[in-house]
Design an enzyme around this catalytic site. Structure first.
Site, mmCIF file in Angstrom:
data_model
loop_
_atom_site.group_PDB
_atom_site.id
_atom_site.type_symbol
_atom_site.label_atom_id
_atom_site.label_comp_id
_atom_site.label_asym_id
_atom_site.label_seq_id
_atom_site.Cartn_x
_atom_site.Cartn_y
_atom_site.Cartn_z
ATOM 1 N N SER A 92 16.346 -3.001 14.991
ATOM 2 C CA SER A 92 16.695 -2.047 13.890
ATOM 3 C C SER A 92 15.813 -0.689 13.678
ATOM 4 O O SER A 92 16.178 -0.222 12.952
ATOM 5 C CB SER A 92 16.004 -3.542 12.790
ATOM 6 N N LYS A 95 16.970 2.624 12.662
ATOM 7 C CA LYS A 95 18.286 2.864 11.464
ATOM 8 C C LYS A 95 17.055 4.351 10.266
ATOM 9 O O LYS A 95 16.997 4.662 9.522
ATOM 10 C CB LYS A 95 18.040 1.784 10.924
ATOM 11 N N SER A 148 17.995 -3.538 6.596
ATOM 12 C CA SER A 148 18.096 -3.671 7.287
ATOM 13 C C SER A 148 19.971 -4.376 8.137
ATOM 14 O O SER A 148 20.714 -5.355 8.860
ATOM 15 C CB SER A 148 17.516 -4.589 8.902
#
Length: 246
Positions: A92, A95, A148
């Site tokens: 993640s 991102k 997230s």
């Protein structure tokens, strides 16, 4: 701001720890010193105590479980590194790049947009967007960075660049611009793909760049954000899950 910058880079180490701590290496190499540069309603988080001597001492003493990590000063000096050039899945923390690309390509964060069907039902973390739902680009950014949310960042990619493929192309172009020589993106959210990888050193370069963007710093230092739906039926509460922001 210096504390926030140090915090964010430490957070990269923490994120890297989360998804590579179980990776096995036949040898471990550590290094100290060097320079990485050549290779609606909201509540603000308080990072003032994060960069404590205990936190830094733990890294300086080599007591870090991650297979790969790097800690850099504001001037690019590498304070500590461990397997910093080993390509690994990035999960993640993908991102961060998605946020940067969106911020640099979006015309107006307050603009209302409709959620495309391609962004609905993405596996993993989600804010449960509905096809045709009207939200702002700002809401999608905060959902991506605080929760997230894979559906939010997918919607953001499509709405900012016209398609997920074009957005990913822009991510790789930005990586090349930042001399992230051992990084490749294949999606905007970080769901696993063998072709989707980075290194600790490359991501330190990205974080150093991202932290020059005031809007990015505002987003990652937000503790909580409230977003009512366009029809008033619900209010999404976006919470920063970094323990230091609570």
């Amino acid at each position: 701001m210096k504390i926030i910058k140090l915090t964010a880079i430490l957070l990269v180490c923490a994120f890297l720890t989360a998804f590579i701590s179980e990776t096995a290496f036949t040898s471990e190499k550590t290094h100290v010193g060097g320079d990485f540069t050549d290779a609606p309603k909201q509540e603000s988080a308080d990072y003032s105590s994060f960069a404590s001597s205990q936190a830094i001492g733990g890294i300086d003493g080599g007591k870090i479980s991650a297979g790969s990590a790097i800690l850099c000063a504001d001037n690019g000096l590498v304070i500590f590194e461990k397997q910093a050039d080993v390509p690994l899945p990035m999960a993640s923390i993908t991102k961060v790049m998605s946020c940067v690309v969106a911020l640099e390509n979006a015309d107006d964060l307050a603009k209302k947009v409709k959620i495309p069907k391609e962004a609905v039902g993405i596996e993993g973390s989600s804010v449960y967007l509905q096809e045709g739902e009207e939200v702002t680009l700002e809401m999608l950014l905060y959902s991506a960075m605080l929760e997230s949310a894979n559906d939010a960042v997918t919607a953001l990619a499509i709405l900012v660049k016209g398609s997920e493929a074009e957005f990913v192309k822009a991510m790789n172009e930005k990586a090349k611009e930042l001399s992230m020589v051992s990084t490749n993106f294949v999606n905007p959210h970080g769901l696993h793909d063998d072709r989707h990888y980075t290194t600790a050193r490359d991501y330190a370069k990205l974080m150093a760049y991202a932290l020059k963007n005031e809007e990015f710093c505002k987003i990652i230092s937000t503790k909580k954000m409230y977003y009512p739906s366009s029809d008033g039926s619900l209010t999404r509460v976006l919470v920063n899950h970094n323990k230091r922001a609570v």
